[in-house]
Design an enzyme around this catalytic site. Structure first.
Site, PDB file in Angstrom:
ATOM      1  N   LYS A   1      35.709 -23.655  -1.165  1.00 35.73           N
ATOM      2  CA  LYS A   1      36.901 -24.413  -1.537  1.00 35.73           C
ATOM      3  C   LYS A   1      37.398 -25.308  -0.389  1.00 35.73           C
ATOM      4  O   LYS A   1      38.094 -26.282  -0.620  1.00 35.73           O
ATOM      5  CB  LYS A   1      37.994 -23.470  -2.026  1.00 35.73           C
ATOM      6  CG  LYS A   1      37.608 -22.844  -3.364  1.00 35.73           C
ATOM      7  CD  LYS A   1      38.704 -22.050  -3.999  1.00 35.73           C
ATOM      8  CE  LYS A   1      38.335 -21.657  -5.419  1.00 35.73           C
ATOM      9  NZ  LYS A   1      37.304 -20.603  -5.501  1.00 35.73           N
TER      10      LYS A   1
HETATM   11  C1  LIG Z   1      36.535 -20.335  -6.589  1.00 39.75           C
HETATM   12  C2  LIG Z   1      35.276 -19.595  -6.346  1.00 39.75           C
HETATM   13  C3  LIG Z   1      34.212 -19.605  -7.279  1.00 39.75           C
HETATM   14  C4  LIG Z   1      34.299 -20.288  -8.626  1.00 39.75           C
HETATM   15  O1  LIG Z   1      34.448 -21.668  -8.551  1.00 39.75           O
HETATM   16  P1  LIG Z   1      34.682 -22.567  -9.844  1.00 39.75           P
HETATM   17  O2  LIG Z   1      35.053 -23.908  -9.357  1.00 39.75           O
HETATM   18  O3  LIG Z   1      35.751 -21.892 -10.629  1.00 39.75           O
HETATM   19  O4  LIG Z   1      33.438 -22.606 -10.597  1.00 39.75           O
HETATM   20  C5  LIG Z   1      33.037 -18.951  -6.928  1.00 39.75           C
HETATM   21  N1  LIG Z   1      32.912 -18.294  -5.748  1.00 39.75           N
HETATM   22  C6  LIG Z   1      33.913 -18.261  -4.844  1.00 39.75           C
HETATM   23  C7  LIG Z   1      33.704 -17.518  -3.568  1.00 39.75           C
HETATM   24  C8  LIG Z   1      35.126 -18.907  -5.096  1.00 39.75           C
HETATM   25  O5  LIG Z   1      36.119 -18.856  -4.183  1.00 39.75           O
END
Ligand SMILES: *Cc1c(COP(=O)(O)O)cnc(C)c1O
Length: 469
Positions: A112
């Site tokens: 993220k």
């Molecule tokens: C947010 C997150 C996801 C999922 O991401 P999406 O954009 O909802 O597909 C997967 N793995 C981790 C570690 C995350 O923080």
């Protein structure tokens, strides 16, 4: 570049307004009116570029008209300069032609950071130009909150309030939020669960009178800028593995359909991608759609991969829009029936089209642990549980061993010690250098009751760099 709503009724906006908009006024999500498309020669000419230079070339068409090239370049250089690995997103080989794209070298150790480090800088840039300030109110079950706080901590024009469920996030996740101090940073622990937190954010968007005219901005993955930033690493990975001359496959651990949607866009922008695999945990609404044309809400299960524990995938609407020939009225109808009855199916030929675009698998906790153990045995690598789900799905769904398979490594395993321990991996995991004293740092956080009025009062009391709005 202009952006239109998936429900067809909201006004088209430019990039700057989309950045600040969140949901469209008709309840839809914004998407580019026309997707840029690159030629194979153009993509090939980007081989070997540093990450921020590649990012500039991939994202430039999306911000044209809002941000001058020189400013955008500078923002991108700063954004990806904070990552702890010189390649920003290195590839690590697991097996013959099987790779993990490590997206966890940012400040909060999850992918993220790729989007939220950029979002914070873009917001500050645009707000500075306009002479405006905004407030962010976001809910988190873990990863989004810390990445958003890290992304906004230096923003002059943003006050950020992150709600997390009191005593229900892991200690590493909590400390990654509560140990970052700044007069514009506010951590609130709600005496309730994650849904209570999310409900409060939704209600705050619906009635913004408590903000006294200050604009409220969304940081969840409905924000277009987050998706845009995630397109880049698909190009980055493919270029390192012989693309675009050779096509590459991706397996993507997903919950809200954000990260995988970025891959779908990369393919539509001209990157040769063979398979795109949707990898979910037991909360498998996306897999149930892909395998049986049932997009139906079910009860939420707590799993070892908590960042994918969702009932409804907010970005899925963006794919549905394309599957329906970009007919906003059709999407408004589908979303209405979802709201009324908790589910829908799409017409057969649209579903067949979706099946051509994506493969999918749901992976439970036991299989997640088995995969962590298996990969550790084979390679000595410790996977986080989300990445392990991607590896399992890649191995089950793969159609050709000749085509490189890239699994998106979405988090560092040290963030999810429970899963690693359950998998029986004995190796001690260490926090990376920049977080090595995380457990000794002071924390700052306000505990509030599960009461919307109390939260809104807190925001209006502190929304102007700690002072009242
Ligand atoms: C947010 C997150 C996801 C999922 O991401 P999406 O954009 O909802 O597909 C997967 N793995 C981790 C570690 C995350 O923080």
């Amino acid at each position: 570049m202009r952006y239109i709503s998936t429900r067809g009724q909201a006004p088209a906006l430019n990039f700057e307004d989309v950045l600040l908009a969140g949901l469209a006024t008709d309840g839809g999500l914004y998407v580019p009116e026309n997707l840029p498309r690159f030629t194979q020669e153009e993509i090939a000419s980007w081989a070997g570029l540093p990450y921020h230079e590649l990012a500039f070339r991939v994202m430039r068409p999306f911000v044209t008209g809002s941000i001058p090239d020189a400013d955008f370049k500078k923002i991108l250089e700063e954004t990806y300069g904070v990552f702890a690995h010189s390649s920003v997103a290195p590839l690590r080989q697991l097996n013959g032609n099987e790779w993990v794209l490590e997206l966890f070298h940012g400040p909060t150790l999850a992918f993220k950071d790729f989007a939220l480090q950029l979002l914070g800088r873009l917001l500050d840039y645009v707000l500075e130009k306009r002479g405006e300030r905004v407030v962010i109110v976001g809910a988190t079950s873990g990863d989004t909150g810390s990445a958003a706080i890290e992304g906004c901590k230096h923003c002059e024009n943003v006050d950020i309030f992150i709600l997390h469920p009191h005593n229900r996030v892991s200690e590493v996740q909590r400390r990654q939020m509560t140990t970052i101090f700044g007069e514009n940073i506010h951590n609130i622990a709600i005496e309730g669960n994650f849904d209570d937190c999310q409900e409060m954010v939704k209600n705050s968007f619906a009635d913004q009178s408590f903000l006294k005219g200050t604009r409220l901005v969304a940081v969840n993955s409905i924000n277009w800028a987050r998706i845009m930033a995630q397109i880049v690493y698909y190009f980055h990975a493919a270029l390192q593995l012989g693309g675009p001359a050779r096509s590459v496959s991706f397996s993507v651990p997903t919950g809200n359909f954000g990260d995988i949607f970025a891959g779908y866009l990369a393919r539509n922008m001209g990157l040769p991608i063979n398979q795109l695999i949707v990898a979910t945990n037991r909360n498998d609404i996306l897999h149930r759609f892909m395998s049986g044309n049932q997009y139906v809400k079910e009860t939420l299960h707590a799993t070892l991969s908590p960042s994918m524990d969702i009932m409804v995938s907010s970005n899925f609407e963006r794919l549905l829009f394309d599957l329906h020939g970009r007919n906003g009225a059709a999407i408004a109808g589908l979303m209405d029936s979802f709201k009324q009855g908790g589910g829908f199916s799409v017409e057969q030929e649209r579903w067949t089209e979706a099946r051509k675009l994506f493969d999918s698998l749901a992976v439970d906790d036991a299989q997640t642990c088995e995969t962590i153990a298996e990969v550790y045995e084979q390679t000595g690598e410790v996977l986080d549980p989300h990445t392990a789900i991607g590896v399992k799905a890649a191995r089950e769904c793969r159609r050709s061993l000749d085509i490189p398979m890239v699994i998106l490594g979405t988090a560092h395993p040290v963030k999810f010690p429970d899963a690693v321990e359950k998998a029986g991996v004995g190796k001690a995991l260490e926090l990376p250098a920049h977080l090595s004293d995380l457990f000794e740092r002071d924390e700052r956080c306000t505990v509030l009751p599960n009461d919307l009025k109390a939260v809104q009062a807190f925001v209006s009391q502190h929304g102007n760099r700690g002072k009242p709005l």
